[in-house]
Scaffold this active site. Structure first.
Site, PDB file in Angstrom:
ATOM      1  N   LYS A  35       0.843  -1.207   0.000  1.00  0.00           N
ATOM      2  CA  LYS A  35       0.000   0.000   0.000  1.00  0.00           C
ATOM      3  C   LYS A  35       0.878   1.257   0.000  1.00  0.00           C
ATOM      4  O   LYS A  35       2.073   1.173   0.285  1.00  0.00           O
ATOM      5  CB  LYS A  35      -0.933  -0.028   1.206  1.00  0.00           C
ATOM      6  CG  LYS A  35      -0.202  -0.081   2.543  1.00  0.00           C
ATOM      7  CD  LYS A  35      -1.141  -0.444   3.683  1.00  0.00           C
ATOM      8  CE  LYS A  35      -0.372  -0.518   4.996  1.00  0.00           C
ATOM      9  NZ  LYS A  35      -1.198  -1.011   6.097  1.00  0.00           N
ATOM     10  N   ARG A 129     -10.790  -1.368  15.094  1.00  0.00           N
ATOM     11  CA  ARG A 129     -10.705  -0.569  13.878  1.00  0.00           C
ATOM     12  C   ARG A 129     -11.652  -1.198  12.863  1.00  0.00           C
ATOM     13  O   ARG A 129     -12.724  -0.706  12.619  1.00  0.00           O
ATOM     14  CB  ARG A 129      -9.253  -0.501  13.394  1.00  0.00           C
ATOM     15  CG  ARG A 129      -8.976   0.664  12.492  1.00  0.00           C
ATOM     16  CD  ARG A 129      -7.499   0.830  12.189  1.00  0.00           C
ATOM     17  NE  ARG A 129      -6.885  -0.348  11.562  1.00  0.00           N
ATOM     18  CZ  ARG A 129      -5.643  -0.391  11.126  1.00  0.00           C
ATOM     19  NH1 ARG A 129      -4.852   0.670  11.239  1.00  0.00           N
ATOM     20  NH2 ARG A 129      -5.145  -1.481  10.576  1.00  0.00           N
ATOM     21  N   TYR A 256      13.674  30.944   7.718  1.00  0.00           N
ATOM     22  CA  TYR A 256      12.399  31.605   8.055  1.00  0.00           C
ATOM     23  C   TYR A 256      12.197  31.639   9.557  1.00  0.00           C
ATOM     24  O   TYR A 256      12.421  30.645  10.258  1.00  0.00           O
ATOM     25  CB  TYR A 256      11.230  30.837   7.428  1.00  0.00           C
ATOM     26  CG  TYR A 256      11.106  31.006   5.942  1.00  0.00           C
ATOM     27  CD1 TYR A 256      10.853  32.260   5.367  1.00  0.00           C
ATOM     28  CD2 TYR A 256      11.228  29.909   5.088  1.00  0.00           C
ATOM     29  CE1 TYR A 256      10.719  32.405   3.989  1.00  0.00           C
ATOM     30  CE2 TYR A 256      11.095  30.041   3.712  1.00  0.00           C
ATOM     31  CZ  TYR A 256      10.837  31.294   3.170  1.00  0.00           C
ATOM     32  OH  TYR A 256      10.708  31.430   1.825  1.00  0.00           O
ATOM     33  N   MET A 304      10.415  25.070   1.706  1.00  0.00           N
ATOM     34  CA  MET A 304       9.730  24.201   0.756  1.00  0.00           C
ATOM     35  C   MET A 304      10.716  23.369  -0.058  1.00  0.00           C
ATOM     36  O   MET A 304      10.495  22.192  -0.311  1.00  0.00           O
ATOM     37  CB  MET A 304       8.851  25.047  -0.177  1.00  0.00           C
ATOM     38  CG  MET A 304       7.960  24.202  -1.070  1.00  0.00           C
ATOM     39  SD  MET A 304       7.006  25.172  -2.249  1.00  0.00           S
ATOM     40  CE  MET A 304       5.790  25.933  -1.201  1.00  0.00           C
TER      41      MET A 304
HETATM   42  C1  PLP Z   1      -0.285  -2.010   6.679  1.00  0.00           C
HETATM   43  C2  PLP Z   1      -0.818  -3.307   7.134  1.00  0.00           C
HETATM   44  C3  PLP Z   1       0.057  -4.372   7.384  1.00  0.00           C
HETATM   45  C4  PLP Z   1       1.563  -4.238   7.344  1.00  0.00           C
HETATM   46  O1  PLP Z   1       1.987  -3.658   8.547  1.00  0.00           O
HETATM   47  P1  PLP Z   1       3.549  -3.457   8.852  1.00  0.00           P
HETATM   48  O2  PLP Z   1       3.562  -2.952  10.236  1.00  0.00           O
HETATM   49  O3  PLP Z   1       4.039  -2.431   7.887  1.00  0.00           O
HETATM   50  O4  PLP Z   1       4.178  -4.780   8.675  1.00  0.00           O
HETATM   51  C5  PLP Z   1      -0.494  -5.600   7.707  1.00  0.00           C
HETATM   52  N1  PLP Z   1      -1.830  -5.760   7.801  1.00  0.00           N
HETATM   53  C6  PLP Z   1      -2.701  -4.751   7.592  1.00  0.00           C
HETATM   54  C7  PLP Z   1      -4.155  -5.000   7.712  1.00  0.00           C
HETATM   55  C8  PLP Z   1      -2.222  -3.489   7.257  1.00  0.00           C
HETATM   56  O5  PLP Z   1      -3.086  -2.489   7.059  1.00  0.00           O
END
Ligand code: PLP
Length: 372
Positions: A35, A129, A256, A304
C-alpha cells in the site's frame, strides 16, 4: 541538469528482506504489503523485487490494476476490502481477493452478480478498527457462503501492539488479542494475523499466512530496535546535495522565522531538500542529517525546497557533498523520532517530485552477501 535530490531504491535490499521475512514466517505464506505506493518505494519496483512473495496486499484497486499491468500474476488481497458496488467488476476482472469487515459489504455481494469472489473475514480481536467480533464469525461465514460465487478463504486479524516497546499491560496486547480470537487463531490452515512486528517478535502467533510491510522495506517496526539487529537492510535512501555554504558570525540567524541563531561563528550548508520533497517541516533544530560520514544538526526551519545544516565541525562537507536525509547510513526511524513520528510516515510521504533511482547492481549484491 535536474535538481540534486533523489531517492535511491535498492531492489536487492527488498529481495533480501523478503527472504528474511520468509525465514521468520517459518512456512506460513507471505503477503507483501505494498500500500501507499509500496511505502514510497514504487509499486512497480516492489512487484519486481517481491516476485517470490505468495501475494501482494494493498488497499486500492488501482494498485491491483498497476500490479497486473506490471506483470504480477500471483494473488492480490485488498486489506480493507472493496468500498463500493462499482468495485465488484474490477475485483473479479483483476482476480483480487477481498477482506470483508462490515455487513454493508455482504449486502453489496448479495446484490451483485458474482462468478468467483474470494473473501477473507476480518476479525476485530481488540484493536477496534475493522472487523466482526469473534462470536459473529460463524454467522458471517454462513451468510457469505450462502451467496453464489463467493468463497471464504479464511480469517484475518490485526495487532495493535506487536512491537516490544509496547507494554504487555496494554488493553490489546498480542496475548489478549490471540485469546479473544480463541479457536479462530488456532486454525493453522486459515488464519492470517501477523504484521511485521508480529512476524519478527511473536513467533507464537501462528496461522497460515503473514502480512509483511515495513520490514520488507528494511525498516524496523520498533524504533528502539535497529534494522541490523533484525537482519534487514533499508531499501530507500533519500539523498540530496549541498548547493551553497554560508559562513556566518555569532548572533546571525538562519532561515524563516530566524529560529536557529549561531552561538559561534558557523558554517551553514544549504541542502536541496525541503518539505515539498517529503522532509517534514515540523523537524526541530538539531535533527540528524548525514553528510561526509558524520551527523550534522539541522539548523533552522525547513523551507519548501531547501533545508540548512550546521557543518561547522565537519570541514569535509562542501559544495556538492552528498547528504543523506535517511537511508542506509541514517535510519529513517531516528529521523522520524526527532519530529515525533515514525519511519512509516516519512517513507510514505516521499513526494512525487523526487526522482527515483533504482539500484540493482552486481556490486551491491556482492557486498550484501559479504555482510552475511
Ligand atoms: C499495513 C498493514 C500491514 C503491514 O503492517 P507493517 O507494520 O508495515 O508490517 C499488515 N496488515 C494490515 C491490515 C495493514 O493495514
Amino acid at each position: 541538469m535536474s535538481r540534486p535530490i533523489y531517492a535511491e531504491i535498492d531492489l536487492n535490499a527488498l529481495k533480501h528482506n523478503l527472504a528474511r521475512i520468509r525465514e521468520c514466517a517459518a512456512g506460513r505464506d507471505v503477503w507483501a504489503v505494498v500500500k501507499a505506493n509500496a511505502y514510497g518505494h514504487g509499486l512497480e519496483n516492489a512487484v519486481k523485487a517481491f516476485a517470490d512473495a505468495d501475494g501482494l496486499a494493498t488497499i486500492d484497486l488501482c494498485d491491483a490494476e498497476r500490479a497486473r499491468n506490471a506483470g504480477w500474476t500471483r494473488r492480490i488481497l485488498l486489506l480493507e476490502g472493496f468500498f463500493d458496488a462499482s468495485d465488484i467488476e474490477p475485483l473479479q476482472r483483476l482476480k483480487v481477493e477481498t477482506i470483508i469487515h462490515s455487513p454493508w459489504q455482504i449486502e453489496i455481494l448479495r446484490r451483485a452478480k458474482l462468478e468467483d469472489v474470494r473473501c477473507h473475514i476480518k476479525v476485530n480481536s481488540g484493536m477496534n478498527r475493522l472487523g466482526f467480533l469473534p462470536v459473529e464469525v460463524n454467522t458471517v461465514y454462513d451468510q457469505l457462503t450462502a451467496i453464489k460465487g463467493v468463497r471464504v478463504m479464511g480469517v484475518v486479524t490485526h495487532f495493535a501492539n506487536a512491537e516490544p516497546s509496547y507494554s504487555a499491560q496494554k488493553p490489546a496486547s498480542v496475548e489478549k488479542q490471540l485469546s479473544r480470537m480463541g479457536r479462530l487463531a488456532h486454525s493453522a490452515t486459515a488464519a492470517c494475523m501477523a504484521n511485521s512486528a508480529g512476524i519478527l517478535f511473536h513467533p507464537e502467533v501462528g496461522g497460515c499466512a503473514v502480512r509483511g510491510g515495513i520490514a520488507l522495506y528494511g525498516v524496523s517496526p520498533d524504533s528502539h530496535i535497529s534494522s541490523e539487529e533484525l537482519g534487514i537492510v533499508p531499501a530507500m535512501s533519500l539523498k540530496a546535495k549541498i548547493i551553497a555554504i554560508q559562513e556566518i558570525a555569532a548572533g546571525e540567524a538562519v532561515g524563516y522565522g530566524s529560529r536557529w541563531i549561531a552561538k559561534r561563528p558557523s558554517r551553514i550548508a544549504v541542502v536541496a531538500c525541503g518539505y515539498a520533497d517529503g522532509y517534514p517541516r515540523s523537524m526541530p533544530d538539531g535533527a540528524p542529517v548525514w553528510v561526509e560520514g558524520q551527523i550534522a544538526p539541522l539548523a533552522g526551519a525547513v523551507s519548501m525546497d531547501m533545508l540548512e545544516i550546521d557543518v561547522t565541525d565537519i570541514p569535509k562537507a562542501a559544495l556538492g557533498s552528498e547528504v543523506e536525509l535517511w537511508g542506509k547510513n541514517l535510519s529513517v526511524n531516528k529521523v522520524a523520532a526527532a519530529c515525533g513520528t515514525i519511519g512509516y510516515e516519512l517513507l510514505c510521504a516521499l513526494a512525487r517530485r523526487v526522482p527515483v533511482r533504482v539500484n540493482e547492481s552486481e556490486a551491491d549484491r556482492t557486498s550484501e552477501h559479504a555482510d552475511g
